[in-house]
Design a protein around this motif. Structure first.
Motif, PDB file in Angstrom:
ATOM      1  N   SER A 110       0.809  -1.224   0.000  1.00 28.38           N
ATOM      2  CA  SER A 110       0.000   0.000   0.000  1.00 28.38           C
ATOM      3  C   SER A 110       0.840   1.270   0.000  1.00 28.38           C
ATOM      4  O   SER A 110       0.332   2.348  -0.326  1.00 28.38           O
ATOM      5  CB  SER A 110      -0.925   0.006   1.225  1.00 28.38           C
ATOM      6  N   LYS A 111       2.123   1.165   0.358  1.00 28.03           N
ATOM      7  CA  LYS A 111       2.950   2.365   0.466  1.00 28.03           C
ATOM      8  C   LYS A 111       3.961   2.492  -0.668  1.00 28.03           C
ATOM      9  O   LYS A 111       4.896   3.292  -0.590  1.00 28.03           O
ATOM     10  CB  LYS A 111       3.665   2.380   1.808  1.00 28.03           C
ATOM     11  N   LEU A 127       5.054   2.111 -10.146  1.00 24.84           N
ATOM     12  CA  LEU A 127       6.417   2.175 -10.684  1.00 24.84           C
ATOM     13  C   LEU A 127       7.431   1.640  -9.682  1.00 24.84           C
ATOM     14  O   LEU A 127       8.347   0.886 -10.045  1.00 24.84           O
ATOM     15  CB  LEU A 127       6.761   3.617 -11.059  1.00 24.84           C
ATOM     16  N   GLU A 128       7.285   1.981  -8.412  1.00 22.56           N
ATOM     17  CA  GLU A 128       8.231   1.516  -7.395  1.00 22.56           C
ATOM     18  C   GLU A 128       8.180   0.005  -7.236  1.00 22.56           C
ATOM     19  O   GLU A 128       9.218  -0.650  -7.068  1.00 22.56           O
ATOM     20  CB  GLU A 128       7.930   2.204  -6.059  1.00 22.56           C
ATOM     21  N   LEU A 180       2.047  -2.413 -21.116  1.00 24.63           N
ATOM     22  CA  LEU A 180       0.939  -3.059 -20.408  1.00 24.63           C
ATOM     23  C   LEU A 180      -0.175  -2.066 -20.048  1.00 24.63           C
ATOM     24  O   LEU A 180      -1.063  -2.391 -19.264  1.00 24.63           O
ATOM     25  CB  LEU A 180       1.458  -3.746 -19.146  1.00 24.63           C
ATOM     26  N   LEU A 181      -0.102  -0.872 -20.626  1.00 33.93           N
ATOM     27  CA  LEU A 181      -1.148   0.158 -20.472  1.00 33.93           C
ATOM     28  C   LEU A 181      -1.298   0.615 -19.020  1.00 33.93           C
ATOM     29  O   LEU A 181      -2.392   0.984 -18.579  1.00 33.93           O
ATOM     30  CB  LEU A 181      -2.493  -0.355 -21.019  1.00 33.93           C
ATOM     31  N   LEU A 182      -0.190   0.599 -18.277  1.00 32.94           N
ATOM     32  CA  LEU A 182      -0.225   0.997 -16.872  1.00 32.94           C
ATOM     33  C   LEU A 182       0.422   2.364 -16.624  1.00 32.94           C
ATOM     34  O   LEU A 182       0.475   2.815 -15.473  1.00 32.94           O
ATOM     35  CB  LEU A 182       0.473  -0.056 -16.010  1.00 32.94           C
ATOM     36  N   GLN A 220       2.011   6.192 -10.907  1.00 35.93           N
ATOM     37  CA  GLN A 220       2.324   6.916  -9.670  1.00 35.93           C
ATOM     38  C   GLN A 220       1.312   6.634  -8.563  1.00 35.93           C
ATOM     39  O   GLN A 220       1.476   7.125  -7.443  1.00 35.93           O
ATOM     40  CB  GLN A 220       2.396   8.421  -9.951  1.00 35.93           C
ATOM     41  N   LEU A 221       0.280   5.845  -8.860  1.00 36.73           N
ATOM     42  CA  LEU A 221      -0.700   5.491  -7.833  1.00 36.73           C
ATOM     43  C   LEU A 221      -0.154   4.381  -6.941  1.00 36.73           C
ATOM     44  O   LEU A 221       0.733   3.619  -7.335  1.00 36.73           O
ATOM     45  CB  LEU A 221      -2.001   5.023  -8.476  1.00 36.73           C
TER      46      LEU A 221
END
Length: 261
Positions: free
Chosen positions: A92-93, A97-98, A138-140, A145-146
């Motif tokens: 959740s944190k 991308l991360e 992959l259309l993400l 950034q969410l």
């Protein structure tokens, strides 16, 4: 041509519950193999054994001719085999991308060494470029950034594929990649897997959706009660007696044989 993945005579029980009874299968280079079977037939357990998350009681797993039966999961990834899970759990944190960057095993090695800062920065830049390219394909990109836990279930499936691809695998193993996915995202997943095959990435896919299997798979292997009961082309599934028996029971299989006669 030798098999990319060769699984031979796998037995696995959890206490008194016998899950796999001598299961054997292979995946050849360039194939997309569907691994099918009723609930409880042992599909996910076989995937766990192949990928190092579960140790078989007996049997052998070979990848590119090398015995990997006793290697831990992270070592198997380094050999060129990566996988996704049926219900991907996302932190959740961390952003999308991360999470993708964290899946790059090469960075783990860079961060744990005493390389020059410039070399570390170069490796990080290469990983960032690869992650962005994967998320775009992959259309993400719109959600990168969410928080990874905040995106839809279908997008989490796509993110799990992106994470697996960060390892540059030769074989990608997927556990029910379209289960619970919106039809629009399902189409994206189908196109992604077909594109990956064109790029030379072989695949072993656990799936229940027969329409998806016929669209994507080049060959199908059917498990029933821990044993392989069929190895056939997708178009042969609906008339294969052992497949019909596995899903509908012996009476249905006998009726189908009589109808065919």
């Amino acid at each position: 041509m030798p098999a990319l993945l060769d699984i031979q005579n796998i037995h696995k029980a959890f206490g008194g519950n016998v899950v796999l009874q001598g299961a054997s299968l292979n995946v050849m280079p360039g194939e997309i193999v569907g691994l099918l079977g009723p609930n409880g037939s042992g599909k996910s357990t076989l995937l766990n054994v192949a990928s190092g998350f579960t140790r078989a009681d007996s049997g052998e797993v070979r990848f590119e001719g090398q015995d990997i039966s006793r290697l831990p999961a992270h070592r198997i990834v380094h050999h060129g085999m990566a996988r996704t899970f049926q219900l991907p759990s996302m932190p959740s944190k961390m952003s999308v991308l991360e999470v993708t960057l964290a899946a790059d095993t090469r960075l783990h090695g860079v961060w744990s060494t005493l390389l020059k800062p410039s070399a570390v920065r170069e490796a990080e830049a290469e990983a960032l470029q690869q992650a962005n390219q994967l998320l775009d394909s992959l259309l993400l990109t719109p959600v990168k950034q969410l928080a990874a836990s905040a995106i839809s279930g279908g997008q989490k499936k796509l993110l799990s594929i992106a994470c697996a691809l960060m390892a540059r695998p030769k074989l990608l193993m997927l556990d029910e990649p379209t289960a619970g996915v919106h039809p629009n995202l399902r189409r994206d997943i189908v196109q992604t897997l077909q594109r990956l095959r064109a790029q030379g990435i072989s695949q072993l896919i656990v799936e229940h959706d027969m329409h998806f299997v016929r669209e994507v798979c080049t060959r199908c292997i059917v498990l029933d009660r821990g044993q392989i009961v069929a190895d056939c082309k997708p178009e042969e599934l609906s008339s294969h007696p052992q497949v019909i028996e596995a899903y509908l029971g012996r009476a249905a299989a006998q009726a189908a044989q009589m109808k065919a006669a």
